[in-house]
Motif scaffolding. Structure first.
Motif, mmCIF file in Angstrom:
data_model
loop_
_atom_site.group_PDB
_atom_site.id
_atom_site.type_symbol
_atom_site.label_atom_id
_atom_site.label_comp_id
_atom_site.label_asym_id
_atom_site.label_seq_id
_atom_site.Cartn_x
_atom_site.Cartn_y
_atom_site.Cartn_z
ATOM 1 N N SER A 4 28.485 35.377 -103.180
ATOM 2 C CA SER A 4 29.103 35.930 -104.369
ATOM 3 C C SER A 4 30.383 36.645 -103.931
ATOM 4 N N PRO A 5 31.435 36.665 -104.777
ATOM 5 C CA PRO A 5 32.748 37.152 -104.354
ATOM 6 C C PRO A 5 32.750 38.547 -103.751
ATOM 7 N N ASP A 6 31.974 39.477 -104.298
ATOM 8 C CA ASP A 6 31.994 40.840 -103.791
ATOM 9 C C ASP A 6 31.367 40.962 -102.404
ATOM 10 N N GLN A 7 30.651 39.916 -101.961
ATOM 11 C CA GLN A 7 29.993 39.969 -100.657
ATOM 12 C C GLN A 7 30.762 39.204 -99.578
ATOM 13 N N LEU A 8 31.927 38.630 -99.939
ATOM 14 C CA LEU A 8 32.641 37.760 -99.003
ATOM 15 C C LEU A 8 33.022 38.444 -97.694
ATOM 16 N N ALA A 10 31.734 41.002 -96.033
ATOM 17 C CA ALA A 10 30.551 41.259 -95.211
ATOM 18 C C ALA A 10 29.949 39.951 -94.712
ATOM 19 N N THR A 11 30.021 38.900 -95.536
ATOM 20 C CA THR A 11 29.471 37.606 -95.131
ATOM 21 C C THR A 11 30.259 37.022 -93.971
ATOM 22 N N LEU A 12 31.576 37.066 -94.045
ATOM 23 C CA LEU A 12 32.411 36.530 -92.973
ATOM 24 C C LEU A 12 32.136 37.219 -91.646
ATOM 25 N N SER A 13 31.855 38.511 -91.697
ATOM 26 C CA SER A 13 31.619 39.255 -90.458
ATOM 27 C C SER A 13 30.320 38.859 -89.784
ATOM 28 N N ARG A 14 29.446 38.144 -90.488
ATOM 29 C CA ARG A 14 28.151 37.753 -89.929
ATOM 30 C C ARG A 14 28.200 36.419 -89.186
ATOM 31 N N VAL A 15 29.290 35.686 -89.304
ATOM 32 C CA VAL A 15 29.376 34.371 -88.675
ATOM 33 C C VAL A 15 29.509 34.521 -87.162
ATOM 34 N N THR A 16 28.549 33.979 -86.411
ATOM 35 C CA THR A 16 28.559 34.060 -84.947
ATOM 36 C C THR A 16 28.478 32.693 -84.286
ATOM 37 N N GLN A 17 28.277 31.636 -85.089
ATOM 38 C CA GLN A 17 28.066 30.299 -84.534
ATOM 39 C C GLN A 17 29.241 29.379 -84.885
ATOM 40 N N GLY A 30 17.105 34.889 -99.194
ATOM 41 C CA GLY A 30 16.602 36.096 -98.539
ATOM 42 C C GLY A 30 15.266 36.545 -99.065
ATOM 43 N N SER A 31 14.402 35.574 -99.415
ATOM 44 C CA SER A 31 13.112 35.921 -100.004
ATOM 45 C C SER A 31 12.196 36.627 -99.014
ATOM 46 N N THR A 32 12.493 36.505 -97.700
ATOM 47 C CA THR A 32 11.655 37.169 -96.704
ATOM 48 C C THR A 32 12.216 38.523 -96.298
ATOM 49 N N ASP A 33 13.505 38.538 -95.912
ATOM 50 C CA ASP A 33 14.074 39.779 -95.381
ATOM 51 C C ASP A 33 15.051 40.459 -96.322
ATOM 52 N N GLY A 34 15.307 39.861 -97.491
ATOM 53 C CA GLY A 34 16.206 40.469 -98.453
ATOM 54 C C GLY A 34 17.669 40.222 -98.158
ATOM 55 N N ARG A 35 17.977 39.557 -97.051
ATOM 56 C CA ARG A 35 19.366 39.333 -96.680
ATOM 57 C C ARG A 35 19.744 37.861 -96.702
ATOM 58 N N GLY A 36 18.937 37.033 -96.123
ATOM 59 C CA GLY A 36 19.193 35.600 -96.132
ATOM 60 C C GLY A 36 20.075 35.151 -94.985
ATOM 61 N N HIS A 37 19.994 33.860 -94.640
ATOM 62 C CA HIS A 37 20.817 33.266 -93.587
ATOM 63 C C HIS A 37 22.064 32.637 -94.183
ATOM 64 N N ARG A 200 23.663 23.863 -89.284
ATOM 65 C CA ARG A 200 23.070 24.947 -88.507
ATOM 66 C C ARG A 200 23.145 26.252 -89.299
ATOM 67 N N TYR A 201 22.365 27.243 -88.850
ATOM 68 C CA TYR A 201 22.579 28.615 -89.286
ATOM 69 C C TYR A 201 23.831 29.134 -88.589
ATOM 70 N N LEU A 202 24.614 29.926 -89.299
ATOM 71 C CA LEU A 202 25.855 30.444 -88.734
ATOM 72 C C LEU A 202 25.771 31.910 -88.322
ATOM 73 N N ASP A 203 24.687 32.573 -88.681
ATOM 74 C CA ASP A 203 24.582 34.007 -88.417
ATOM 75 C C ASP A 203 23.627 34.323 -87.269
ATOM 76 N N THR A 204 23.048 33.293 -86.637
ATOM 77 C CA THR A 204 22.101 33.541 -85.558
ATOM 78 C C THR A 204 22.031 32.322 -84.646
ATOM 79 N N ALA A 205 21.746 32.563 -83.390
ATOM 80 C CA ALA A 205 21.563 31.451 -82.448
ATOM 81 C C ALA A 205 20.203 30.792 -82.629
ATOM 82 N N ALA A 206 19.261 31.490 -83.220
ATOM 83 C CA ALA A 206 17.925 30.936 -83.462
ATOM 84 C C ALA A 206 17.994 29.941 -84.616
#
Length: 344
Positions: A4-8, A10-17, A30-37, A200-206
């Motif tokens: 969503s636009p207001d989260q852009l 913070a979302t960009l800062s999470r990209v590590t992959q 984010g149904s498990t941790d409230g944040r989502g991948h 792939r997931y972009l916010d984690t190596a797992a």
């Protein structure tokens, strides 16, 4: 990028992959941790999903859209429309469904994509308008059997879909995989393969993928079984409650409550010194614990709720799924305050 636009920021800062072979990024619910991948998807995978869906339905048509495009279901409505070359009709919140249907084309198939709670409301207020659709896809959360039966009794062409952001959206329709999608169960856990898989997931190596004999499989967090050749999803593995040393699948209990008492239900485990998890039914209509236990009398003893909490409305995530973390916290607070009913 599709947060969503207001989260852009913070979302960009999470990209590590790496971003190679990534054309679109969609955040999971984010149904498990409230944040989502952050899920990186290729245009190839997204198009494979869109085309397979149209092949399974009645071919290209016009879509009515009411889902947010920063979730995969809403994005796919737009992409399927682009593949078909037919602009979708937007259904604004609060507008009668019949008015939106009247604005749609009449010489092509008409399609609708909903989450279960939207279908329930539409059945209550706009059931006649739903008959105008050649296909009604319902996903994002489990479709209660009682709701599906009610819709089909009305002659509505409802399709229960199963999938996730990591599969470019729904990839199993009414228990049958889309063409080129493969499903297997490994220790009762659903695994999926095919051209619709995310990069792939972009916010984690797992990563949630495994390779087997040269084929790439997504290891989901869902438990399933085969029933008459169709996949039945039992719920998330991490939703399973352990009460008195016995595993309890919340969806089994929720389906039974919806079928017998009606309404919307979430079954969660509230921490309890005696039971480990106190199986708690959370509903939106006044009901006694006695009625809840009577409604679930056909289930195993451990599956029958030992507590009930009534709320004005179940909390939901932006994707339309019930927010189980929020429901569990709400139920625990209500019971601690002496509201609701419980038994030992």
């Amino acid at each position: 990028m599709l947060p969503s636009p207001d989260q852009l920021p913070a979302t960009l800062s999470r990209v590590t992959q790496p971003l190679d072979d990534v054309d679109v990024v969609i955040t999971t619910s984010g149904s498990t941790d409230g944040r989502g991948h952050l899920v990186g998807l290729s245009l190839e995978a997204l198009l494979a999903s869109a085309r397979a869906t149209l092949d399974r339905l009645r071919g290209p048509g016009q879509w009515l859209t009411s889902l947010p495009v920063h979730h995969v279901a809403g994005f796919q409505v737009v992409l399927r429309s682009a593949v078909a070359g037919i602009a979708p009709t937007v259904h604004p919140r609060g507008r009668p469904l019949a008015e939106s249907v009247a604005a749609m084309l009449t010489d092509v198939p008409r399609y609708l994509s909903l989450v279960p709670t939207q279908l329930v409301r539409a059945l209550e207020t706009d059931a006649g308008a739903l008959a105008a659709f050649s296909g009604i896809l319902v996903g994002g959360a489990a479709l209660p059997p009682a709701v599906a039966a009610r819709a089909r009794d009305l002659g509505l062409r409802v399709v229960a879909t199963y999938g996730m952001t990591e599969t470019s959206g729904g990839c199993v329709y009414d228990g049958v995989p889309l063409d080129s999608v493969r499903v297997r169960l490994v220790d009762d856990v659903v695994q999926l393969a095919g051209p619709v898989l995310a990069t792939r997931y972009l916010d984690t190596a797992a990563q949630p993928f495994v390779s087997d004999a040269g084929e790439r499989w997504l290891v989901t967090a869902d438990l399933g079984s085969w029933e008459e050749g169709r996949l039945r999803v039992l719920g998330r593995a991490d939703d399973v409650l352990v009460s008195g040393g016995v595993n309890v699948h919340p969806r089994v209990v929720e389906d039974r409550l919806a079928a017998t008492l009606g309404g919307h239900w979430a079954v969660v485990g509230v921490a309890d010194a005696h039971w480990g998890h106190l199986v708690t039914a959370v509903g939106e209509q006044p009901v006694s614990l006695e009625a809840v236990r009577e409604a679930t009398a056909v289930l195993a003893p451990a599956e029958r709720p030992r507590a009930v909490v009534v709320v004005e409305g179940l909390p939901h995530l932006g994707s339309g799924k019930v927010d189980r973390r929020a429901v569990r916290e709400l139920a625990a607070a209500q019971l601690a305050a002496g509201r609701g009913e419980r038994r030992r």
